[in-house]
Write a protein that holds these residues in place. Structure first.
Motif, mmCIF file in Angstrom:
data_model
loop_
_atom_site.group_PDB
_atom_site.id
_atom_site.type_symbol
_atom_site.label_atom_id
_atom_site.label_comp_id
_atom_site.label_asym_id
_atom_site.label_seq_id
_atom_site.Cartn_x
_atom_site.Cartn_y
_atom_site.Cartn_z
ATOM 1 N N THR A 142 0.848 -1.190 0.000
ATOM 2 C CA THR A 142 0.000 0.000 0.000
ATOM 3 C C THR A 142 0.884 1.241 0.000
ATOM 4 O OG1 THR A 142 -1.591 -1.239 1.320
ATOM 5 C CG2 THR A 142 -1.901 1.120 1.237
ATOM 6 N N GLU A 143 0.514 2.213 -0.839
ATOM 7 C CA GLU A 143 1.187 3.517 -0.849
ATOM 8 C C GLU A 143 0.110 4.588 -0.796
ATOM 9 O OE1 GLU A 143 3.759 3.788 -4.267
ATOM 10 O OE2 GLU A 143 5.021 2.137 -3.566
ATOM 11 N N GLY A 144 0.244 5.514 0.139
ATOM 12 C CA GLY A 144 -0.749 6.578 0.279
ATOM 13 C C GLY A 144 -2.145 6.047 0.563
ATOM 14 N N GLY A 145 -2.226 4.918 1.263
ATOM 15 C CA GLY A 145 -3.527 4.346 1.607
ATOM 16 C C GLY A 145 -4.164 3.528 0.497
ATOM 17 N N GLN A 146 -3.523 3.443 -0.672
ATOM 18 C CA GLN A 146 -4.074 2.699 -1.803
ATOM 19 C C GLN A 146 -3.234 1.461 -2.097
ATOM 20 O OE1 GLN A 146 -6.993 3.580 -3.474
ATOM 21 N NE2 GLN A 146 -7.073 4.980 -1.735
ATOM 22 N N PRO A 147 -3.884 0.302 -2.334
ATOM 23 C CA PRO A 147 -3.115 -0.889 -2.696
ATOM 24 C C PRO A 147 -2.501 -0.706 -4.090
ATOM 25 C CG PRO A 147 -5.478 -1.355 -2.724
ATOM 26 C CD PRO A 147 -5.306 0.047 -2.238
ATOM 27 N N VAL A 148 -1.212 -0.997 -4.213
ATOM 28 C CA VAL A 148 -0.532 -0.837 -5.493
ATOM 29 C C VAL A 148 0.011 -2.160 -6.042
ATOM 30 C CG1 VAL A 148 0.081 1.581 -5.110
ATOM 31 C CG2 VAL A 148 1.661 -0.211 -4.385
ATOM 32 N N LEU A 149 0.091 -3.194 -5.188
ATOM 33 C CA LEU A 149 0.598 -4.478 -5.641
ATOM 34 C C LEU A 149 0.104 -5.574 -4.706
ATOM 35 C CD1 LEU A 149 2.523 -6.222 -7.432
ATOM 36 C CD2 LEU A 149 4.347 -5.638 -5.817
#
Length: 166
Positions: A142-149
């Motif tokens: 998660t980056e910035g509260g958003q799942p990215v991978l």
């Protein structure tokens, strides 16, 4: 009053006779706990899933062909838990156990780790012996509260000996 005492008498006798006829319970055998041994381990990770918001079918297929092998000196704490950083591999650093259940050679745990510009959470579940392990792992970065991978791996390991003195 006399009738009440006589009426209670059979109850008291039944209780005494019931207690006297019970067989002694068999002593429970206590199984020795299954503990993973600290030492030099070879860990193999085979990618079984790979997903990003922009993954292409070609990237997905390429990811499924990835297998990595790492040699690690793994410490095991007094409760039998292996070093979380060794289990995380390249998917996280500065890891800690968020939750854990370890019982009779079974490990179910969630690791909280730092990863790149964000964090990763790694769910682990599987079995181990003193010198082998087989775990399934699911990592969500998660980056910035958003799942990215999100990745999934089959993680296998074999203890190869004592750690080299450093």
């Amino acid at each position: 009053m006399r009738k009440m005492v006589l009426a209670a008498l059979p109850l008291g006798l039944m209780t005494l006779t019931a207690c006297g006829n019970k067989a002694e319970p068999e002593p429970e055998t206590v199984e020795a706990p299954v503990l993973m041994k600290a030492g030099e381990w070879t860990l193999t990770r085979k990618t079984t899933g790979y997903n990003t918001p922009t993954v292409t079918p070609a990237e997905y297929q390429a990811a499924l062909k990835q297998t990595s092998e790492d040699k690690s000196c793994i410490a095991v704490d007094a409760g039998g838990l292996p070093d979380p950083n060794a289990l995380a591999g390249a998917e996280g650093k500065d890891c800690s156990y968020k939750d854990k259940l370890i019982h009779k050679g079974r490990l179910i745990a969630t690791l909280a780790c730092k990863a790149g510009k964000g964090t990763s959470e790694i769910a682990l579940e599987g079995n181990f012996t003193a010198d082998t392990l087989t775990l399934g792992s699911t990592m969500t970065r998660t980056e910035g509260g958003q799942p990215v991978l999100r990745t999934t791996h089959d993680l296998t390991g074999k203890r190869t000996g004592e750690c080299a003195k450093g």
